[in-house]
Design a protein around this motif. Structure first.
Motif, PDB file in Angstrom:
ATOM      1  N   ASN A   2      -9.833  -5.604   1.285  1.00 36.64           N
ATOM      2  CA  ASN A   2     -10.675  -6.776   1.068  1.00 36.64           C
ATOM      3  C   ASN A   2      -9.891  -8.063   1.259  1.00 36.64           C
ATOM      4  O   ASN A   2     -10.426  -9.073   1.704  1.00 36.64           O
ATOM      5  N   LEU A  45       0.837  -1.194   0.000  1.00 33.35           N
ATOM      6  CA  LEU A  45       0.000   0.000   0.000  1.00 33.35           C
ATOM      7  C   LEU A  45       0.865   1.234   0.000  1.00 33.35           C
ATOM      8  O   LEU A  45       0.625   2.193  -0.716  1.00 33.35           O
ATOM      9  N   MET A  66      -5.243   4.850   4.133  1.00 39.69           N
ATOM     10  CA  MET A  66      -4.166   5.597   3.488  1.00 39.69           C
ATOM     11  C   MET A  66      -3.690   6.769   4.323  1.00 39.69           C
ATOM     12  O   MET A  66      -2.752   7.453   3.959  1.00 39.69           O
ATOM     13  N   ASN A  67      -4.357   7.021   5.422  1.00 42.84           N
ATOM     14  CA  ASN A  67      -3.848   8.070   6.298  1.00 42.84           C
ATOM     15  C   ASN A  67      -2.488   7.658   6.825  1.00 42.84           C
ATOM     16  O   ASN A  67      -2.285   6.521   7.230  1.00 42.84           O
ATOM     17  N   ASP A 105     -10.185  -0.211   7.086  1.00 42.38           N
ATOM     18  CA  ASP A 105     -11.161   0.558   6.335  1.00 42.38           C
ATOM     19  C   ASP A 105     -10.437   1.250   5.181  1.00 42.38           C
ATOM     20  O   ASP A 105      -9.519   2.026   5.401  1.00 42.38           O
ATOM     21  N   PRO A 106     -10.847   0.964   3.962  1.00 45.67           N
ATOM     22  CA  PRO A 106     -10.102   1.512   2.821  1.00 45.67           C
ATOM     23  C   PRO A 106     -10.077   3.026   2.771  1.00 45.67           C
ATOM     24  O   PRO A 106      -9.208   3.616   2.157  1.00 45.67           O
ATOM     25  N   THR A 107     -11.027   3.666   3.430  1.00 48.84           N
ATOM     26  CA  THR A 107     -11.024   5.127   3.328  1.00 48.84           C
ATOM     27  C   THR A 107     -10.061   5.772   4.302  1.00 48.84           C
ATOM     28  O   THR A 107      -9.683   6.918   4.132  1.00 48.84           O
ATOM     29  N   VAL A 161     -16.358   1.623  11.923  1.00 49.40           N
ATOM     30  CA  VAL A 161     -17.672   1.042  11.649  1.00 49.40           C
ATOM     31  C   VAL A 161     -17.625   0.322  10.311  1.00 49.40           C
ATOM     32  O   VAL A 161     -17.317   0.908   9.284  1.00 49.40           O
ATOM     33  N   MET A 162     -17.903  -0.954  10.319  1.00 50.05           N
ATOM     34  CA  MET A 162     -17.967  -1.688   9.058  1.00 50.05           C
ATOM     35  C   MET A 162     -18.848  -2.904   9.212  1.00 50.05           C
ATOM     36  O   MET A 162     -18.995  -3.443  10.308  1.00 50.05           O
ATOM     37  N   SER A 163     -19.414  -3.296   8.112  1.00 50.91           N
ATOM     38  CA  SER A 163     -20.395  -4.365   8.205  1.00 50.91           C
ATOM     39  C   SER A 163     -19.728  -5.735   8.184  1.00 50.91           C
ATOM     40  O   SER A 163     -20.202  -6.661   8.832  1.00 50.91           O
ATOM     41  N   GLY A 164     -18.644  -5.878   7.478  1.00 48.70           N
ATOM     42  CA  GLY A 164     -17.997  -7.181   7.401  1.00 48.70           C
ATOM     43  C   GLY A 164     -17.018  -7.369   8.547  1.00 48.70           C
ATOM     44  O   GLY A 164     -16.839  -6.487   9.379  1.00 48.70           O
ATOM     45  N   ASN A 222      -4.438  -1.006  -4.851  1.00 46.75           N
ATOM     46  CA  ASN A 222      -5.568  -0.200  -4.482  1.00 46.75           C
ATOM     47  C   ASN A 222      -5.983  -0.523  -3.052  1.00 46.75           C
ATOM     48  O   ASN A 222      -6.102  -1.689  -2.699  1.00 46.75           O
ATOM     49  N   PRO A 223      -6.210   0.500  -2.250  1.00 44.19           N
ATOM     50  CA  PRO A 223      -6.558   0.218  -0.854  1.00 44.19           C
ATOM     51  C   PRO A 223      -7.816  -0.633  -0.704  1.00 44.19           C
ATOM     52  O   PRO A 223      -7.919  -1.397   0.258  1.00 44.19           O
ATOM     53  N   ILE A 224      -8.728  -0.504  -1.621  1.00 42.06           N
ATOM     54  CA  ILE A 224      -9.956  -1.296  -1.473  1.00 42.06           C
ATOM     55  C   ILE A 224      -9.630  -2.779  -1.620  1.00 42.06           C
ATOM     56  O   ILE A 224     -10.045  -3.614  -0.812  1.00 42.06           O
ATOM     57  N   ASP A 225      -8.844  -3.092  -2.619  1.00 36.20           N
ATOM     58  CA  ASP A 225      -8.431  -4.485  -2.806  1.00 36.20           C
ATOM     59  C   ASP A 225      -7.697  -4.989  -1.589  1.00 36.20           C
ATOM     60  O   ASP A 225      -7.934  -6.077  -1.093  1.00 36.20           O
TER      61      ASP A 225
END
Lengths: 1284, 142
Positions: free
Chosen positions: B43, B31, B104-105, B99-101, B91-94, B37-40
């Motif tokens: 996941n 990363l 990257m901080n 958290d991808p958002t 907060v996340m459902s899975g 990609n952070p989302i990948d």
């Protein structure tokens, strides 16, 4: 279905990566290979002629590697995604079709939908001739004193040593000159050489002195620097030169440096005369004398030599060199006179420094001599003799001096005395004081001789030099104060001595006032000159506790960025701002400055002049992919050096051509190199797929509550009237979805005769009922769309559905938009209660005023995930919340925050119950519909090697360390970034930030907008602290505080804000040579910080104690994160103007309209005259507050009613009548002027003093004390306790 | 001896936990260097978090059963850390932590990286300690 969509996440990545490639790495060849569908990631590098790399992996650059990997995968993914996606859709449709009430679903259709985007080929942008280059408005530095000679010197410098010496020298020299001259740099270098010898001895002496002083040299150095730097500010250039010379010396010994610096100051004046000044300055005259003094220098032996050398560096310097010594003598004198002549001296001071560099050498000597020697003393005397002469001269040169002369004479006799006076003058501003003392130091040397001549002086003399050098340090250390205030008291050593002289002079002249500040205050007659002087020096400083009027009436101007190459255009401060206008050289410097370092950018701002370039090859660095910009260095005609990574690149043939003059041969005339903000029309390599058509989908709430507010009619009417102005071309698509308990779609096919509504009741697993004709071409289906907009408000008028299925509607919207990308506009009025994304009310009204606010985080990640999916498909979600009750903004805003959308909030919107809310909504909506828009955008921020962006603030998704994915970009979006210094920036004079925004315009052109900001690098903590951009800083702090709220707690965030303010003031205080007790001193660059901090603490986002709805608070936080700086400042600290006495005095003339410019007032009730009327510009609203004693003529002249009592309440701006009176005209012009700077006109609300609605106005008076919060004065008292 | 068995099991699970940890470290490094990609990345990482925690707790339960108080004592702080970390996740459902958002901080990323390295070091040391314990028990048993 939704779930499926999520998996699509795979898609997301792809999309994202693709964009990555685009923005960043055009290099990869893939484009061609993969391009077909995805258009291949854009690679531009191939284009570059020089690139040896063949098609495949052009990304030779290191960066390229990264890029390349993703790239390859991307395209592939993309394809697969698309196919998979289409499959998904089909599957969905089919599956659902059965369920659907009235739906015609055909897999074929679906596929079509998918393809359209691809098939649609945008016309490739034609080349635009470059628009005439507009000269950047930039005022680079001011060349306060353009000392050409000095400049030249400065330019060449290469940093020498980083050690203490460097610092000292830097500090002493002013300015950025940071660049210490390396040996090689100039003739000066030789000087250095000489000095070395001299210096060698000196150093030892100096060190000793420091020791005696008991103050760490290092610390002292900084302190001085600080003191100086301000002065430097006045004349930046010169300092540079100074530094250079000083540098040469400094390396040897810190002590030297210090002394030099001081000497410099003292010399400063002479130098001034020396350099450019001669002509301009009276000093020149003095120059004459200096030569004489030169004689003495010669005796100095070392100094002279050095002197000689310096001159070389300087144009006339030689003479001046001679001068310096003289000047040395002089300085004191001048010092004595300085007070009077202050205005002049400062200037000269700046100059002097340069010359000082030279002197320094001599200085170095002197110290030694001082320490030892009588022998040297002997010399000095001679010099002394000279100085006086010179003194005589200077006075002549100086108009004012005469008065000062009185003192000077004394000083003449006793250099020390003269020294004393300077301080006095310095006294005005402690900071400056610190400086001068330093400078004085040198003089002392010269003085040294004098002393000899003087009985007492001698005694004092030696100390002075030492003390001078040291004293400053002590000052820095924090003891200084004492020494200053009551010299005797403070230092036992040299300092006392030094002070002694100082004080005595004072006493003589001024009656012995211990405190410099008081002194300055009492020197009524001198105050003007002093002010001018301190301003000239940039050492102005303010005691916040004393100064009641801290807000500049003319408004806060962004500080100028002072670059060595001031002819280069820098990015407009409206677009790009840095919290520090000088970049700290290393992380340790930054941590000492204790300031947040970051940049704020407003990348898509509407610009009046924007050069657009169309070329085959966009010239970029092969290594870091930086776009060519004004700050690159050309190496010959064919090569250029990247200013971010310092790689040397080849220049393509095409770049030799100047499109304006149509000639070849001079690359520096290209618009790319002449403009810091420029737009390129991107060639094919920058496209992953054909540019998408402008696509707009409206998702409207039609539940009972929503219908009741009457917003639907306003939206439809506004849309109807603005339909022609919707940005787009012939391919523009538009569609509508409404939702309440169910989701309704509207089919508006080209061949249909009327709009057909399809309702989907399946909430849990929603689907798009028909693939076609839900998004229709605006051109072709214009009549149907118009028909739809006219009938929509009626169609749902009788609804009784009170539930809101926002989540399912959003899912459907996403599915509808995902093949194309575009903008989803959601207007909601209630809390979503059905299906996925349903929320519960979390707000406890009793906790609204509590200290720690709960529930500021999202309740579910549904909206965030949806936003991420949208982001991957280039879809942005914009949100309008028109709620009167809790809608959980904390959760809902997630859909916009992470998809690059915008958020608007109109609390308590109701057409009849709250008519005042209609105006703002309508104008906002009109602006929203018609404003520019960029699709499938990415923004990458590059920074000079060594700087790294760590945190981003705004609405977007961060796809990699420096890449923001922005499915949409709008002209009202601002961003903030925090910057970290990962590697020290030694040997670098300027640091650059470049923001490149790649987007598809609404006309289907792929464009790149590039902004480049260049900042000087500075190793001096004090200079960094005194060159803060306080507005940018407060904006960045606000953004950071919002983050802190969400991750920690509100009280934490508030505390952090106060601490940041305390830290900044502490950092400044540490750098002061004479910090005062019981005051809060701040340089102009920080003077507003406490005020703004307090305003921020009382803002809706962070306030405690007052009952604040959670939604309002969350929205305020969103605004803090996304508003561009100018608008943000209006929200944080509204502008307050008195409008009862508008006059044409000082007014602007814009388009033949007289726009009065009343001074801004502090936001305090005490500034409100009972007979006045006030205009407050609070960003989204303007208030006119009329007090009861207002003259009825004014009321009649502007509001058109006979008296105060007859003013109707409340009034909106359409009811601000157009009257034929001058008063009315001026007021309306002023308001119009303010409106013109806003994205959309704000409503003007007239409030009477006796109307309860005045709270709207009163709540913005943040300087005043309110329940549970401090007043500004109280806050300052609190800060005082905190600043140690 | 139950003793021996526990150690052996501890040894095996430790291997798996280490493997997961290494995956984490590599992922964060990717990363940071822009490869993914952070989302990948999130996941792929999120599903690994709970199994790792589960494994860790599992062999601590085994330690508990076997009366390996010292080993258990060594691991208790980590268990507490895990529990706390999971409770304070975004907060996340899975399932998962990342958290991808926000990943990257800068702070978050470096914190995750640091956590990865420290845990890896801890697991490694624990691994050798268990190995040692197993051999000792084998020798003493024979």
């Amino acid at each position: 279905m939704e779930m499926q969509a999520t998996p699509v996440s795979g898609l997301t990545p792809t999309g994202s990566t693709a964009s990555l490639n685009e923005s960043l790495q055009p290099p990869s060849v893939e484009s061609s290979a993969t391009s077909k569908e995805a258009c291949g990631s854009g690679k531009q590098s191939p284009r570059i002629p020089s690139p040896v790399v063949s098609g495949t992996n052009s990304n030779v650059p290191v960066n390229g590697l990264n890029a390349s990997v993703p790239e390859v995968s991307e395209p592939l993914n993309r394809n697969s995604e698309i196919s998979s996606e289409s499959v998904d859709r089909v599957a969905q449709v089919q599956a659902t079709s059965s369920v659907t009430s009235s739906t015609a679903s055909a897999s074929g259709l679906v596929t079509q939908n998918v393809q359209p985007p691809v098939s649609v080929n945008t016309s490739v942008p034609l080349s635009y001739s470059n628009s005439p280059l507009v000269r950047p408005q930039w005022d680079t530095t001011a060349g306060v004193l353009p000392a050409s000679g000095a400049q030249s010197v400065s330019a060449p410098s290469v940093p020498l040593s980083g050690g203490v010496n460097a610092r000292a020298s830097v500090s002493s020299s002013n300015q950025p000159s940071i660049i210490q001259r390396p040996l090689g740099s100039n003739t000066s270098a030789p000087t250095n050489l000489f000095p070395p010898t001299g210096s060698a001895p000196v150093p030892s002496g100096l060190p000793l002195q420091p020791n005696s002083a008991g103050l760490p040299p290092a610390s002292s150095a900084p302190g001085h620097g600080v003191g100086f730097s301000p002065s430097n500010i006045g004349s930046p250039r010169v300092p540079t030169t100074m530094t250079g010379s000083s540098m040469g010396m400094p390396p040897l010994s810190v002590g030297m440096a210090v002394s030099t610096s001081r000497g410099q100051t003292a010399f400063g004046p002479p130098p001034t005369s020396m350099g450019p000044p001669q002509t301009s300055m009276g000093p020149p005259t003095s120059v004459g004398p200096p030569p004489t003094s030169m004689g003495p220098p010669a005796s100095m032996a070392f100094p002279p030599t050095s002197m000689g050398q310096p001159p070389t560096s300087m144009g006339q310097p030689l003479t001046s060199m001679g001068m310096p010594p003289t000047s040395m003598g002089m300085p004191p004198t001048s010092m004595g006179q300085p007070l009077t002549s202050m205005g002049m001296p400062p200037t000269s001071m700046g100059m002097p420094q340069t010359s000082m560099g030279m002197p320094q050498t001599s200085m170095g000597m002197p110290p030694t001599s001082m320490a030892m020697p009588p022998a040297s003393m002997g010399m000095p005397p001679t010099s002394m003799g000279m100085p006086p002469t010179s003194m005589g001269m200077p006075p002549t040169s100086m108009g004012p001096p005469p008065a000062s002369m009185g003192p000077p004479p004394t000083s003449m006799g006793m250099p020390p005395t003269s020294m004393g006076p300077p301080p006095t003058s310095m006294g005005m501003q402690p900071t400056s004081m610190g400086m001068q003392p330093t400078s004085m130091g040198p003089p002392p040397t010269s003085m040294g001789p004098p002393p000899t001549s003087m009985g007492q002086p001698l005694g004092s003399r030696p100390p002075p030099p030492t003390s001078m050098g040291y004293i400053p340090r002590p000052m820095g250390s924090g003891q200084p104060r004492p020494s200053y205030g009551a010299p005797p008291i403070s230092k036992g050593n040299s300092i006392p001595q030094y002070q002694g002289p100082m004080s005595s002079p004072y006493a003589n002249t001024q009656g012995g006032i211990p405190n410099p500040n008081q002194l300055s205050q009492q020197l009524g007659g001198l105050s003007v000159t002093r002010d001018g002087w301190s301003k000239g020096w940039g050492t102005h400083q303010v005691d916040l506790l004393q100064q009641r009027q801290i807000l500049p009436p003319e408004g806060v101007k962004p500080p100028a960025i002072v670059l060595a190459q001031d002819y280069l255009p820098n990015c407009s401060p409206d677009i790009f701002r840095s919290t520090l206008t000088k970049v700290p050289e290393s992380k340790s410097v930054l941590s000492k400055a204790r300031l947040p370092f970051g940049i704020l950018i407003h990348p898509f701002k509407d610009l009046e002049h924007l050069p657009v370039v169309s070329c085959n090859t966009i010239v970029r660095c092969r290594s870091c992919r930086t776009y060519i910009n004004p700050f690159v260095v050309f190496k010959g005609e064919r090569r250029w050096e990247c200013n971010l990574c310092f790689r040397v690149n080849d220049l393509p043939e095409e770049f030799q051509y100047d499109p304006v003059s149509r000639t070849y041969g001079d690359p520096s005339r290209r618009p790319e190199v002449k403009e810091a903000t420029i737009e390129f029309i991107a060639p094919q390599e920058y496209m992953l797929r054909p540019p998408q058509p402008a696509t707009y989908l409206w998702v409207l709430d039609v539940s009972r509550q929503a219908i009741d507010t009457g917003y639907l009619k306003i939206v439809c009417d506004t849309l109807l009237s603005e339909l022609d102005k919707i940005p787009g071309d012939r391919r523009t698509l538009i569609g509508f979805i409404t939702f309440a308990s169910k989701v309704q779609f509207y089919q508006m096919g080209e061949d249909q005769k009327s709009v057909q509504m399809l309702e989907v009741g399946e909430i849990e697993d929603t689907f798009v009922p028909c693939p076609e004709d839900l998004l229709v071409n605006l051109d072709q289906c214009r009549t149907l769309v118009e028909e739809f907009l006219t009938m929509l408000p009626e169609a749902h008028s009788g609804t009784y559905q009170t539930q809101s299925a926002l989540g399912p509607a959003l899912q459907a919207a996403y599915k509808l938009m995902s093949p194309i990308g575009g903008r989803i506009t959601v207007i909601t009025t209630t809390l979503p209660t059905l299906g996925p994304g349903a929320l519960k009310s979390r707000e406890d009204p009793n906790q609204r005023a509590g200290k720690d606010i709960q529930n500021m985080g999202p309740a579910t990640d549904f909206y965030k995930k949806l936003a991420l999916d949208c982001s991957g498909q280039q879809v942005a979600v914009d949100m309008f919340a028109l709620n009167s009750q809790y809608v959980d903004m904390a959760t809902l805003t997630g859909m916009s925050k992470f998809s690059g959308g915008c958020i608007h909030h109109f609390p308590n919107f109701h057409v009849s119950r709250n008519p005042t809310s209609v105006g703002p909504f309508t104008s906002c909506l009109a602006r929203y519909i018609t404003r520019k828009i960029g699709f499938e955008a990415v923004m990458r921020i590059r920074a000079t090697r060594g700087l790294a962006i760590t945190n981003f603030h705004g609405n977007f998704f961060v796809r990699s360390t420096d890449l923001l994915s922005l499915p949409n970009i709008n002209p009202d979006a601002g961003f903030g970034m925090q910057v970290n210094i990962e590697e020290p920036l030694h040997n670098i004079r300027t640091a650059c930030f470049q923001a490149a925004l790649l987007y598809t315009s609404s006309r289907g052109e792929r464009r790149i907008r590039v902004h480049t900001l260049c900042l000087p690098v500075n190793p001096n903590v004090h200079e960094i602290v005194t060159s803060v951009d306080q507005q940018a800083m407060i904006a960045l702090l606000a953004k950071m505080a919002v983050d802190r709220c969400l991750t920690s707690s509100m009280s934490d965030a508030r505390e952090a804000l106060v601490n940041a303010c305390v830290d900044a003031l502490c950092a400044y205080k540490v750098g002061l040579s004479t910090p005062a007790h019981g005051t809060i001193e701040a340089p102009p660059a920080l003077q507003l910080l406490p005020l703004y901090t307090l305003a921020l603490l009382k803002s809706i986002a962070f306030r405690g104690g007052l009952s604040t709805k959670l939604d309002d608070r969350m929205f305020a936080m969103c605004e803090l994160k996304t508003l561009p700086l100018r608008h943000l400042m209006n929200v944080v600290y509204p502008d307050l103007y008195p409008v009862h006495a508008l006059s044409e005095k000082g007014s602007l003339n814009i388009d033949d309209q007289v726009v009065p410019q009343p001074g801004r007032l502090h936001l305090s009730a005490e500034r409100l005259d009972r007979y006045g009327a006030y205009l407050m510009d609070a960003g989204h609203t303007m208030y006119i507050y009329v007090r009861s004693g207002i003259a009825s003529e004014w009321v009649e002249g502007t509001l058109g009613v006979p008296s105060y009592a007859a003013i109707p309440q409340p009034l909106y701006d359409d009811s601000l009548p157009v009257l034929d009176s001058n008063m009315s005209l001026l007021l309306r012009n002023l308001i119009g002027y303010l409106q013109s700077k806003k994205p959309y006109p704000a409503p003007v609300l007239v409030l009477k003093e006796d109307n309860p609605a005045r709270v709207l106005f009163i709540q913005h008076l943040v300087d005043d004390r309110t329940e549970g919060s401090q007043s500004y004065v109280e806050f300052l008292q609190y800060l005082k306790g905190q600043i140690k | 001896m139950p003793h021996e068995k526990q150690d052996r099991q501890g040894f095996c699970t430790q291997c798996i936990a280490e493997y997961f940890r290494i995956l984490h470290i590599i992922a964060f490094d990717e990363l940071k260097t822009d490869y993914k990609n952070p989302i990948d990345q999130c996941n792929s990482l999120n599903p690994l978090v709970l199994p790792e925690y589960g494994l860790h707790i599992l062999f601590n339960v085994l330690f508990l059963c076997a009366g390996e108080w010292f080993s258990l004592f060594l691991n208790l702080p980590l268990i507490a850390y895990h529990v706390n970390r999971y409770r304070s996740r975004p907060v996340m459902s899975g399932p998962g932590l990342y958290d991808p958002t926000s990943i990257m901080n800068h702070e978050v990323l470096s914190q995750c990286q640091r956590e990865g390295w420290i845990k890896l070091a801890f697991y490694l040391m624990a691994f050798f300690y268990y190995l040692y314990g197993m051999i000792v028990s084998l020798i003493s048993a024979s």
